[in-house]
Every structure is written in structure tokens, then in C-alpha cells.
Design a protein around this motif. Structure first.
Motif, short mmCIF file in Angstrom:
data_model
loop_
_atom_site.label_atom_id
_atom_site.label_comp_id
_atom_site.label_asym_id
_atom_site.label_seq_id
_atom_site.Cartn_x
_atom_site.Cartn_y
_atom_site.Cartn_z
N ASP A 1 0.86 -1.11 -0.05
CA ASP A 1 -0.08 0.12 0.03
C ASP A 1 0.94 1.30 -0.01
O ASP A 1 0.98 1.91 0.87
CB ASP A 1 -0.96 0.05 1.32
N ASN B 1 0.74 4.14 -1.38
CA ASN B 1 0.38 5.50 -0.79
C ASN B 1 -0.50 5.63 0.64
O ASN B 1 -0.79 6.66 0.62
CB ASN B 1 -0.61 6.07 -2.06
N ASP C 1 -3.18 4.60 1.66
CA ASP C 1 -4.75 4.96 1.62
C ASP C 1 -5.62 3.84 1.92
O ASP C 1 -6.81 3.83 2.16
CB ASP C 1 -5.20 5.45 0.22
N ASN D 1 -5.97 0.94 0.37
CA ASN D 1 -6.24 0.18 -0.86
C ASN D 1 -5.20 -0.06 -1.74
O ASN D 1 -4.70 1.00 -2.24
CB ASN D 1 -7.58 1.10 -1.51
#
Length: 327
Positions: free
Chosen positions: A50, A52, A54, A56
Motif C-alpha cells: 500500500d 500511498n 490509503d 487500498n
């Protein structure tokens, strides 16, 4: 040193390196593909994937991962990260093969190469390193065609990508993996690559698979031994292509292929059967050839608009095409 800087203490120390070998490679790609589409708390979610943060693991993370691919991290004396030796098995059954053909284009000629794989069982994903001569070829793109091997049946394989490309060394890294559905067995086409041919008369240059890595349903990695023959720019049959462009003004390219050495003539005639100009009259080695005709006769005079014939003769081979000069 003086000054200051800020760091994100929550950021991964070695982003993209999931297996701990300090190199972002094909094995990390497979780990990412297995976690693709997962949310925080779901089985299979890999926090390090993951990228970034976020919660997701999606396409934005994948694009970030691709930017790290083929990078190697340097272990400093205080990093404390142990170096993991990642070993791959050997696959002696799977067979790679390259099939290619030349096609005309507005920018000259292009080479289309299909990467095929046969005799494989329980395949979940792959990584490929394709090598080519950058003095002869310019890599344009790589894509999966309809009915690609990893997408047969109800399978999904959404992560096909050029993971890395080095124009100077002539190396292209490709990869894909099944993200939904069972592993696949049998044979099929993995990818189609397009190259622009920079040399109008490429002789003996080749494109070949430098490395092939296969992953099974248990995510075990194997180095393929049967990487197929080099795709050499040596044709297997005589050929005379339609000139391009056609109609033309003032120049057109005529391309032909010679599978063996011999005496070759390429002659332009008018519709009365009279010789206009002899473009080639020489002993030539096997290979692909291209020659320009500027619409002039043997004395350097511009010829009139109209239909002309061009004939290739070489070692028992003879073929004629029509072309149209419009002024």
C-alpha cells in the motif's frame, strides 16, 4: 554537513522490496499482484504494498511500484536490514518462443514480435527480460492481445506492464500475473512487442529473451531454461513487398527479403515493358533490404506520372508489383 531535512517515519525504508533482498524485482512484482485490490483488514493485504497509504492496494500503488522496479538499495552500516538470499528453482519444461514479422509504417518499417510460451503447468505469473540491439531497433510498445494466455476463461490479469525499459542497453522488462482466477496451463501468447527498424537494411541483428521467470500457484519462482532461439533479422523466405507509400510523390520505399546469398536485381519498368532504372544489380547476403526510388530514370530524369512495374529476381525467385506515381 549542515542544515536540516524532514523525513516520514512511517514510510517504508525500502519501498517495493517485499522479499528483503534489497532489489525490486520479479518476485516483488508477484507479491504485489497477489495483494492487488485488497483493502486493510482483508486476507492477503500486504501493508508494504500500500505505497500511498490509503488502505487500498490499487493502480496508483502499482504505478508507484513500477517506478521502483529494477532498483537496488544499498545497505548502510546502520540500516539493520538483513540481506535475504532469494533463490529460484529451474524450469526445464516450459518453452519460450519469439515469432516476428515486418510491417510497413509511415515512419519506415516496424517489426512486430509475439512472445509465446508452451509446455507450462500451473502458471500464475511471469517476468520477462527482452534484449535487442538499440543501434538497429527502437522499442515502441508492448501490449497484450485479445485472448492473452493469462486471461483465458474467466481469469483476470490486470497488471500487464513494461516494468522497466533501458533504451541505451536495449533491455525491456515485462510482467503480468493472474489477479483473479486459477493458474493456467498449456500454451499461448504472452505479449506483442513493436519495434521501429532504424536501419533500412538490418542484417543479422536479433531480439532475444535474456531472462524468463515463471511463478506457480504457490508463488514459487522458477527460472526458465528454454528461452527459444534468437529472433534474427534473417528471413526464411524470399519476399517482395508492396512499395510504401503508394501512390507516391516524389519518393517511395521498396522492401524485399533474401533468405540466401546470391545475385539480385531490382528493376523498374514502364507499362510498355521498357526498363526505366535498375535499382539493384549486385550480389547480396541474406537479410531484409529497403531501397528508395525517387521517380527518376537511369539518366537522372524525372519520369511522368503513371503506373510502373518493379521486379525482383534472385536465385530462382521472381516477383513483380505495380506502383503509381502521381504528380
Amino acid at each position: 554537513m549542515t542544515g536540516s531535512f524532514k523525513v516520514n517515519s512511517k514510510a517504508a525504508a525500502y519501498p517495493g522490496d517485499f522479499d528483503g533482498d534489497l532489489n525490486v524485482g520479479f518476485r516483488d512484482f508477484l507479491t504485489f499482484s497477489g495483494a492487488f485490490g485488497k483493502l486493510t483488514g482483508q486476507t492477503g493485504f500486504v501493508a508494504a504494498a500500500d505505497l500511498n497509504g490509503d488502505g487500498n492496494i490499487g493502480f496508483s500503488d502499482f504505478l508507484t511500484f513500477v517506478s521502483y522496479f529494477n532498483k537496488t538499495y544499498i545497505k548502510g552500516p546502520s540500516s539493520g536490514k538483513p540481506l535475504v538470499d532469494v533463490a529460484l528453482g529451474i524450469d526445464t519444461n516450459a518453452q519460450f518462443n519469439l515469432l516476428g514479422h515486418m510491417v510497413p509504417s509511415t515512419a519506415g518499417s516496424e517489426l512486430v514480435v509475439n512472445v509465446q510460451l508452451a509446455n507450462v503447468t500451473n502458471l500464475l505469473g511471469y517476468g520477462l527480460e527482452i534484449a535487442y540491439d538499440p543501434a538497429v531497433f527502437e522499442f515502441i510498445t508492448a501490449a497484450e492481445q485479445t485472448g492473452a494466455f493469462l486471461k483465458t476463461g474467466d481469469r483476470q490479469a490486470e497488471l500487464f506492464a513494461v516494468l522497466n525499459h533501458n533504451q541505451e542497453t536495449g533491455r525491456v522488462f515485462l510482467g503480468n500475473a493472474i489477479t483473479q482466477g486459477n493458474a493456467v496451463s498449456g500454451q499461448g501468447t504472452l505479449a506483442t512487442l513493436r519495434f521501429r527498424v532504424l536501419n533500412p537494411n538490418p542484417q543479422s541483428a536479433d531480439i532475444h529473451i535474456a531472462q524468463g521467470i515463471l511463478f506457480d500457484a504457490e508463488r514459487n519462482g522458477f527460472t526458465a531454461q528454454n528461452l527459444g532461439d534468437r529472433f534474427s533479422m534473417l528471413p526464411t523466405d524470399f519476399a517482395l513487398e508492396q512499395n510504401f507509400p503508394n501512390p507516391f510523390n516524389p519518393e517511395t520505399a521498396i522492401r524485399y527479403a533474401l533468405p540466401e546469398a546470391g545475385n539480385v536485381s531490382l528493376i523498374v519498368y514502364n507499362m510498355l515493358g521498357q526498363e526505366v532504372v535498375r535499382l539493384v544489380d549486385a550480389n547480396q547476403t541474406p537479410g531484409f533490404y529497403a531501397i528508395q526510388w525517387n521517380g527518376q530514370d537511369a539518366l537522372g530524369r524525372s519520369v511522368a506520372s503513371g503506373v510502373y512495374l518493379y521486379r525482383l529476381q534472385a536465385e530462382g525467385f521472381s516477383k513483380t508489383h505495380k506502383m503509381l506515381l502521381l504528380k
